[in-house]
Enzyme design. Structure first.
Site, PDB file in Angstrom:
ATOM      1  N   LYS A  77       8.942 106.658-102.959  1.00 11.13           N
ATOM      2  CA  LYS A  77       8.234 105.369-102.951  1.00 11.13           C
ATOM      3  C   LYS A  77       7.642 105.083-101.572  1.00 11.13           C
ATOM      4  O   LYS A  77       8.366 105.125-100.577  1.00 11.13           O
ATOM      5  CB  LYS A  77       9.181 104.238-103.353  1.00 11.13           C
ATOM      6  CG  LYS A  77       9.421 104.191-104.835  1.00 11.13           C
ATOM      7  CD  LYS A  77      10.183 102.939-105.229  1.00 11.13           C
ATOM      8  CE  LYS A  77      10.376 102.907-106.735  1.00 11.13           C
ATOM      9  NZ  LYS A  77      11.332 101.883-107.142  1.00 11.13           N
ATOM     10  N   LYS A 113       2.986 104.736 -93.540  1.00  7.49           N
ATOM     11  CA  LYS A 113       4.089 103.796 -93.346  1.00  7.49           C
ATOM     12  C   LYS A 113       5.332 104.622 -93.005  1.00  7.49           C
ATOM     13  O   LYS A 113       5.470 105.710 -93.571  1.00  7.49           O
ATOM     14  CB  LYS A 113       4.350 103.014 -94.645  1.00  7.49           C
ATOM     15  CG  LYS A 113       3.164 102.165 -95.104  1.00  7.49           C
ATOM     16  CD  LYS A 113       3.401 101.634 -96.519  1.00  7.49           C
ATOM     17  CE  LYS A 113       2.160 100.898 -97.030  1.00  7.49           C
ATOM     18  NZ  LYS A 113       2.293 100.428 -98.417  1.00  7.49           N
ATOM     19  N   ASP A 144       1.181  95.576-101.137  1.00 10.58           N
ATOM     20  CA  ASP A 144       1.265  96.989-101.469  1.00 10.58           C
ATOM     21  C   ASP A 144       0.888  97.056-102.957  1.00 10.58           C
ATOM     22  O   ASP A 144       1.022  96.062-103.673  1.00 10.58           O
ATOM     23  CB  ASP A 144       2.709  97.457-101.224  1.00 10.58           C
ATOM     24  CG  ASP A 144       2.957  98.846-101.744  1.00 10.58           C
ATOM     25  OD1 ASP A 144       2.132  99.737-101.457  1.00 10.58           O
ATOM     26  OD2 ASP A 144       3.960  99.052-102.457  1.00 10.58           O
ATOM     27  N   LEU A 145       0.407  98.209-103.407  1.00 12.31           N
ATOM     28  CA  LEU A 145      -0.050  98.291-104.803  1.00 12.31           C
ATOM     29  C   LEU A 145       1.047  98.840-105.729  1.00 12.31           C
ATOM     30  O   LEU A 145       1.542  98.135-106.611  1.00 12.31           O
ATOM     31  CB  LEU A 145      -1.313  99.168-104.849  1.00 12.31           C
ATOM     32  CG  LEU A 145      -1.942  99.391-106.216  1.00 12.31           C
ATOM     33  CD1 LEU A 145      -2.431  98.093-106.832  1.00 12.31           C
ATOM     34  CD2 LEU A 145      -3.128 100.370-106.085  1.00 12.31           C
ATOM     35  N   ASP A 146       1.435 100.117-105.476  1.00 13.53           N
ATOM     36  CA  ASP A 146       2.419 100.784-106.336  1.00 13.53           C
ATOM     37  C   ASP A 146       3.784 100.111-106.198  1.00 13.53           C
ATOM     38  O   ASP A 146       4.349 100.076-105.104  1.00 13.53           O
ATOM     39  CB  ASP A 146       2.551 102.259-105.946  1.00 13.53           C
ATOM     40  CG  ASP A 146       1.243 103.023-106.112  1.00 13.53           C
ATOM     41  OD1 ASP A 146       0.917 103.368-107.240  1.00 13.53           O
ATOM     42  OD2 ASP A 146       0.548 103.256-105.096  1.00 13.53           O
ATOM     43  N   GLU A 168       6.061  94.084-100.291  1.00 13.60           N
ATOM     44  CA  GLU A 168       6.337  95.523-100.291  1.00 13.60           C
ATOM     45  C   GLU A 168       7.604  95.885-101.064  1.00 13.60           C
ATOM     46  O   GLU A 168       8.600  95.179-100.986  1.00 13.60           O
ATOM     47  CB  GLU A 168       6.575  95.974 -98.846  1.00 13.60           C
ATOM     48  CG  GLU A 168       5.549  96.858 -98.263  1.00 13.60           C
ATOM     49  CD  GLU A 168       5.367  98.226 -98.896  1.00 13.60           C
ATOM     50  OE1 GLU A 168       4.313  98.814 -98.623  1.00 13.60           O
ATOM     51  OE2 GLU A 168       6.239  98.735 -99.649  1.00 13.60           O
ATOM     52  N   ASP A 169       7.553  97.023-101.768  1.00 17.10           N
ATOM     53  CA  ASP A 169       8.752  97.457-102.513  1.00 17.10           C
ATOM     54  C   ASP A 169       9.467  98.647-101.859  1.00 17.10           C
ATOM     55  O   ASP A 169      10.558  99.006-102.297  1.00 17.10           O
ATOM     56  CB  ASP A 169       8.386  97.845-103.952  1.00 17.10           C
ATOM     57  CG  ASP A 169       7.618  99.155-104.012  1.00 17.10           C
ATOM     58  OD1 ASP A 169       6.664  99.315-103.218  1.00 17.10           O
ATOM     59  OD2 ASP A 169       7.974 100.014-104.825  1.00 17.10           O
ATOM     60  N   SER A 181      -2.146  99.930 -99.149  1.00 12.28           N
ATOM     61  CA  SER A 181      -1.430 100.974 -99.896  1.00 12.28           C
ATOM     62  C   SER A 181      -1.675 102.366 -99.330  1.00 12.28           C
ATOM     63  O   SER A 181      -2.766 102.661 -98.847  1.00 12.28           O
ATOM     64  CB  SER A 181      -1.903 100.954-101.354  1.00 12.28           C
ATOM     65  OG  SER A 181      -1.492 102.125-102.027  1.00 12.28           O
ATOM     66  N   ALA A 182      -0.666 103.227 -99.449  1.00 16.14           N
ATOM     67  CA  ALA A 182      -0.796 104.615 -98.992  1.00 16.14           C
ATOM     68  C   ALA A 182      -1.598 105.451 -99.981  1.00 16.14           C
ATOM     69  O   ALA A 182      -2.059 106.546 -99.661  1.00 16.14           O
ATOM     70  CB  ALA A 182       0.595 105.232 -98.834  1.00 16.14           C
ATOM     71  N   THR A 228       3.513 102.277-110.957  1.00 15.31           N
ATOM     72  CA  THR A 228       2.986 103.639-111.100  1.00 15.31           C
ATOM     73  C   THR A 228       4.062 104.692-110.844  1.00 15.31           C
ATOM     74  O   THR A 228       3.822 105.874-111.084  1.00 15.31           O
ATOM     75  CB  THR A 228       1.818 103.889-110.115  1.00 15.31           C
ATOM     76  OG1 THR A 228       2.219 103.354-108.864  1.00 15.31           O
ATOM     77  CG2 THR A 228       0.538 103.252-110.581  1.00 15.31           C
TER      78      THR A 228
HETATM   79  C1  G6P Z   1       2.275 105.021-102.883  1.00 14.47           C
HETATM   80  C2  G6P Z   1       3.422 105.443-103.787  1.00 14.47           C
HETATM   81  C3  G6P Z   1       3.896 106.830-103.443  1.00 14.47           C
HETATM   82  C4  G6P Z   1       2.716 107.809-103.454  1.00 14.47           C
HETATM   83  C5  G6P Z   1       1.670 107.349-102.443  1.00 14.47           C
HETATM   84  C6  G6P Z   1       0.452 108.261-102.425  1.00 14.47           C
HETATM   85  O1  G6P Z   1       2.757 104.734-101.639  1.00 14.47           O
HETATM   86  O2  G6P Z   1       4.503 104.545-103.661  1.00 14.47           O
HETATM   87  O3  G6P Z   1       4.877 107.235-104.366  1.00 14.47           O
HETATM   88  O4  G6P Z   1       3.142 109.119-103.129  1.00 14.47           O
HETATM   89  O5  G6P Z   1       1.263 106.031-102.790  1.00 14.47           O
HETATM   90  O6  G6P Z   1      -0.213 108.155-103.651  1.00 14.47           O
HETATM   91  P1  G6P Z   1      -1.455 109.043-104.112  1.00 14.47           P
HETATM   92  O7  G6P Z   1      -1.985 108.254-105.279  1.00 14.47           O
HETATM   93  O8  G6P Z   1      -2.413 109.103-102.961  1.00 14.47           O
HETATM   94  O9  G6P Z   1      -0.927 110.380-104.480  1.00 14.47           O
HETATM   95 MG    MG Z   2       5.038 100.598-103.140  1.00  9.05          MG
END
Ligand code: G6P
Ligand code: MG
Length: 218
Positions: free
Chosen positions: A45, A145, A9-11, A169-170, A114-115, A17
């Protein structure tokens, strides 16, 4: 199992972020007169942009039509991009680069799952796009997710079977997504929160190829 692919996962795993998401949502909620706290931000998150807005509107007990919601989500993203555009490789979380290069040297494929629709920009700002063999993100994924789509897609792009993948994943929803994909999951954060992960560490600086191989035995 023999680990053939690792999906990150990225964030919250490679980069923090959440603080920028918080500042951007805070700007929006102050305009909308909604009391939004750091604790509330924890609930966002791993949650998609629009689902995050829905949670925030629920906190504020307000309802808007879809058109207004799109506008507010766009506005929040515009402010978020102001922060993201200023990011530098120094913000990569400790241990990430070292662990990923250990994996690559061992012939293990690595991907992002990542989402975030801002994944390409963030990878570019951090100068790490070329590190990954595949990137599955919010731009190509339909189901959020805890649906396993993002991780299944990443595994397919890597050409690795889900059973041979480990996810890092966090977010609780992300851990569930990994388990739903039939993958092993290492939680990044607190054991008290990520209760269903196979193993939990505070950050990637606590991970190594040796530990990963031990983990795969169980
Ligand atoms: C990640 C973060 C979320 C964020 C989502 C969408 O999963 O943990 O907090 O809302 O990405 O991010 P975006 O950059 O598409 O708004
Ligand atoms: Mg995350």
């Amino acid at each position: 199992m023999i680990v053939k692919g690792c999906i990150f996962d990225l964030d919250g795993v490679i980069v923090d972020t959440a603080k920028y998401h918080y500042l951007a949502w805070k700007k929006l909620t102050s305009i909308l007169n909604i009391n939004f706290t750091k604790e509330d931000n924890e609930r966002l998150k791993g949650v998609s942009r629009m689902a995050s807005l829905d949670i925030i509107l629920e906190i504020g007990n307000v309802v808007y039509d879809d058109k207004m919601k799109e506008e507010y989500a766009d506005l929040k993203n515009k402010w978020y991009l102001d922060y993201i555009n200023r990011m530098t490789p120094e913000e990569i979380l400790p241990g990430s680069l070292e662990f990923i290069s250990e994996l690559k040297n061992a012939g293990i494929k690595v991907a992002i799952g990542s989402a975030s629709r801002n994944t390409p920009l963030i990878l570019e700002r951090l100068a790490i796009r070329n590190l990954f063999d595949a990137v599955a993100d919010g731009n190509i994924i339909i189901k959020a997710k805890p649906d396993p789509e993002v991780f299944i897609t990443a595994a397919k792009m890597l050409g690795v079977s889900p059973a041979d993948c480990v996810v890092f994943e966090d977010a609780v929803a992300g851990v569930e997504a990994a388990l739903n994909a039939g993958m092993r999951c290492v939680g990044i954060g607190s054991e008290k929160i990520l209760t269903t992960a196979h193993y939990v560490i505070a950050g990637l600086d606590k991970m190594s190829l040796k530990k990963l191989k031990l983990l795969a035995k169980f």
